[in-house]
Design a protein around this motif. Structure first.
Motif, PDB file in Angstrom:
ATOM      1  N   GLY A  68       0.804  -1.217   0.000  1.00 44.81           N
ATOM      2  CA  GLY A  68       0.000   0.000   0.000  1.00 44.81           C
ATOM      3  C   GLY A  68       0.831   1.257   0.000  1.00 44.81           C
ATOM      4  O   GLY A  68       1.927   1.306   0.568  1.00 44.81           O
ATOM      5  N   SER A  69       0.323   2.291  -0.637  1.00 45.14           N
ATOM      6  CA  SER A  69       0.968   3.602  -0.534  1.00 45.14           C
ATOM      7  C   SER A  69       0.532   4.303   0.737  1.00 45.14           C
ATOM      8  O   SER A  69       1.254   5.137   1.283  1.00 45.14           O
ATOM      9  CB  SER A  69       0.654   4.456  -1.758  1.00 45.14           C
ATOM     10  N   LEU A  70      -0.685   3.961   1.229  1.00 46.22           N
ATOM     11  CA  LEU A  70      -1.187   4.462   2.501  1.00 46.22           C
ATOM     12  C   LEU A  70      -1.340   3.268   3.436  1.00 46.22           C
ATOM     13  O   LEU A  70      -2.105   2.348   3.156  1.00 46.22           O
ATOM     14  CB  LEU A  70      -2.530   5.166   2.328  1.00 46.22           C
ATOM     15  N   VAL A  71      -0.587   3.301   4.529  1.00 49.55           N
ATOM     16  CA  VAL A  71      -0.611   2.204   5.494  1.00 49.55           C
ATOM     17  C   VAL A  71      -1.376   2.668   6.723  1.00 49.55           C
ATOM     18  O   VAL A  71      -0.943   3.580   7.438  1.00 49.55           O
ATOM     19  CB  VAL A  71       0.819   1.782   5.890  1.00 49.55           C
ATOM     20  N   VAL A  72      -2.523   2.047   6.958  1.00 55.06           N
ATOM     21  CA  VAL A  72      -3.406   2.424   8.065  1.00 55.06           C
ATOM     22  C   VAL A  72      -3.242   1.400   9.188  1.00 55.06           C
ATOM     23  O   VAL A  72      -3.364   0.197   8.955  1.00 55.06           O
ATOM     24  CB  VAL A  72      -4.873   2.483   7.600  1.00 55.06           C
ATOM     25  N   VAL A  73      -2.977   1.893  10.391  1.00 55.45           N
ATOM     26  CA  VAL A  73      -2.769   1.015  11.539  1.00 55.45           C
ATOM     27  C   VAL A  73      -3.871   1.269  12.564  1.00 55.45           C
ATOM     28  O   VAL A  73      -4.090   2.404  12.984  1.00 55.45           O
ATOM     29  CB  VAL A  73      -1.392   1.249  12.184  1.00 55.45           C
ATOM     30  N   SER A  74      -4.554   0.197  12.951  1.00 57.38           N
ATOM     31  CA  SER A  74      -5.604   0.293  13.969  1.00 57.38           C
ATOM     32  C   SER A  74      -5.512  -0.937  14.862  1.00 57.38           C
ATOM     33  O   SER A  74      -6.099  -1.980  14.575  1.00 57.38           O
ATOM     34  CB  SER A  74      -6.991   0.378  13.309  1.00 57.38           C
ATOM     35  N   ALA A  81       1.430  -0.926  17.763  1.00 59.22           N
ATOM     36  CA  ALA A  81       1.523  -0.312  16.433  1.00 59.22           C
ATOM     37  C   ALA A  81       2.974  -0.222  15.982  1.00 59.22           C
ATOM     38  O   ALA A  81       3.321  -0.592  14.850  1.00 59.22           O
ATOM     39  CB  ALA A  81       0.883   1.077  16.455  1.00 59.22           C
ATOM     40  N   ARG A  82       3.838   0.250  16.873  1.00 56.74           N
ATOM     41  CA  ARG A  82       5.247   0.371  16.502  1.00 56.74           C
ATOM     42  C   ARG A  82       5.877  -1.006  16.322  1.00 56.74           C
ATOM     43  O   ARG A  82       6.674  -1.213  15.386  1.00 56.74           O
ATOM     44  CB  ARG A  82       6.002   1.164  17.560  1.00 56.74           C
ATOM     45  N   GLU A  83       5.553  -1.932  17.195  1.00 58.53           N
ATOM     46  CA  GLU A  83       6.111  -3.286  17.089  1.00 58.53           C
ATOM     47  C   GLU A  83       5.805  -3.900  15.732  1.00 58.53           C
ATOM     48  O   GLU A  83       6.676  -4.496  15.086  1.00 58.53           O
ATOM     49  CB  GLU A  83       5.533  -4.157  18.198  1.00 58.53           C
TER      50      GLU A  83
END
Length: 297
Positions: A68-74, A81-83
Motif C-alpha cells: 500500500g501507498s497508505l498504510v493504516v494502523v488500527s 503499532a510500533r512493534e
C-alpha cells in the motif's frame, strides 16, 4: 507483491493492519470506496469476509506494508503499532504514508511519529470520534495531526472514514488531546445528568419528562462554553454575575437534597470542594471558570 506508487494511482492502494472491530470497518470502507485494499491481522481468519469481497490478505506485515501507498494502523496500543511496523523491516516504510488510528496518549503518538519519520515515512495520526458503525458517516468527526502532505494527498480516501475530518495541527499528539478533551467533557456531562436523573426518579419523575420541560435550559448550557473558553484562554475570571459565591448555596442544597433521598452525594460534594477552595482562596467574585486553576498542579 507490487509496490504501489501514489503518484500514478487514481485510487491509491491502502493497507490496513489490525482487523479488530474498528480496523475491519475501516478496511470495509476502503473496499466499498473502490480502493485496492490489503489487510493483515494476527488472526488471519478475521479477514475472510474482506477477502471474499476483494481484499488481499498479506502473509506478513512486510507484505502488507509494501502493498500500500497508505498504510493504516488500527491496533490496541501504540506499543503494538510500533512493534508491527518495525516487523516490516527497516526499509519498508520509506516513501510511504502512515496513518496511525491507534488510541493512546499524546506522548505515545509523538513517539511513533518520530520513529516512523526516521524510517522515511510521512506520518499522520488520527483520532476517530465515533464507534465503528459511524465510520464513513457525513457527520463523523476525525481529528488529524502530522503531515499536511499526507492529509492533502489522501483527502478523498480520508473522507471514507468520516465526512468531518480535519487537520488540527502539524503535531501528531494534538488529535489525541482533542479526543480526550471531548471524552472528558462527555463523561462529566453524562455523570451530571445521570446523577440528576437519579434525583428525579426518586420523586417518580421520568428523565424524559424532565428533558421535555427543561430541555431549553439544559441545551443552553453548551452555549456558555465559548465564554468559559475565552476566560480560560485569557486567564481572566472576574465577573459581575454568576460568581462562585452564588454557586455555593445551590451546590449545598443539591447535596442536602441528595442525601435526604439516599442518592450518592459524592459527585456534587466534589464540586462543592472545588468551589469552597476557590472562595476561601479569595476568589468569591470570580466566574466558574476560575476552577480550572484547581485542576492544574
Amino acid at each position: 507483491m507490487t509496490t504501489a506508487s501514489p503518484q500514478t494511482e487514481a485510487k491509491p492502494a491502502v493497507t490496513v493492519i489490525g482487523l479488530g472491530e474498528m480496523g475491519f470497518t475501516l478496511a470495509s470502507a476502503f473496499l466499498d470506496g473502490g480502493h485496492p485494499t490489503t489487510v493483515w491481522n494476527r488472526t488471519p481468519e478475521k479477514a475472510d469476509d474482506l477477502v471474499a469481497r476483494g481484499a488481499e490478505l498479506a502473509a506478513s506485515v512486510r507484505d502488507a506494508v509494501t502493498a500500500g501507498s497508505l498504510v493504516v494502523v488500527s491496533v490496541k496500543g501504540n506499543a503494538t503499532a510500533r512493534e508491527l511496523l518495525e516487523a516490516a523491516g527497516d526499509d519498508a516504510l520509506s516513501g510511504r504514508a502512515v496513518l496511525n488510528l491507534t488510541d493512546g496518549t499524546s506522548a505515545e503518538a509523538r513517539a511513533v511519529a518520530d520513529w516512523a519519520t526516521a524510517q522515511g515515512a510521512q506520518y499522520l495520526h488520527g483520532q476517530i470520534m465515533t464507534i465503528a458503525p459511524g465510520i464513513g458517516g457525513a457527520e463523523s468527526v476525525v481529528f488529524y495531526g502530522g503531515s499536511d502532505t499526507v492529509y492533502d494527498r489522501y483527502q478523498p480516501t480520508l473522507q471514507l472514514i468520516g465526512g468531518r475530518g480535519a487537520l488540527v495541527a502539524d503535531d501528531p499528539g494534538v488529535p489525541t488531546l482533542y479526543g480526550m478533551a471531548v471524552h472528558d467533557t462527555m463523561w462529566g456531562t453524562l455523570n451530571g445528568f445521570l446523577h440528576a436523573a437519579a434525583l428525579l426518579s426518586s420523586e417518580g419523575i421520568e428523565a424524559k419528562r424532565f428533558l421535555d420541560d427543561a430541555g431549553a435550559s439544559v441545551s443552553a448550557l453548551l452555549g456558555y462554553l465559548p465564554m468559559i473558553a475565552g476566560e480560560v484562554d485569557r486567564a481572566e475570571y472576574a465577573t459581575e454575575y454568576g460568581a462562585l459565591q452564588h454557586h455555593r448555596p445551590s451546590v449545598e442544597d443539591l447535596i442536602r437534597e441528595s442525601r435526604a433521598r439516599n442518592i450518592d452525594a459524592e459527585f456534587p460534594s466534589y464540586t462543592l470542594g472545588l468551589v469552597n477552595k476557590a472562595v476561601e482562596g479569595g476568589h468569591a467574585g470570580d466566574s466558574y471558570s476560575r476552577l480550572i486553576e484547581q485542576f492544574r498542579k
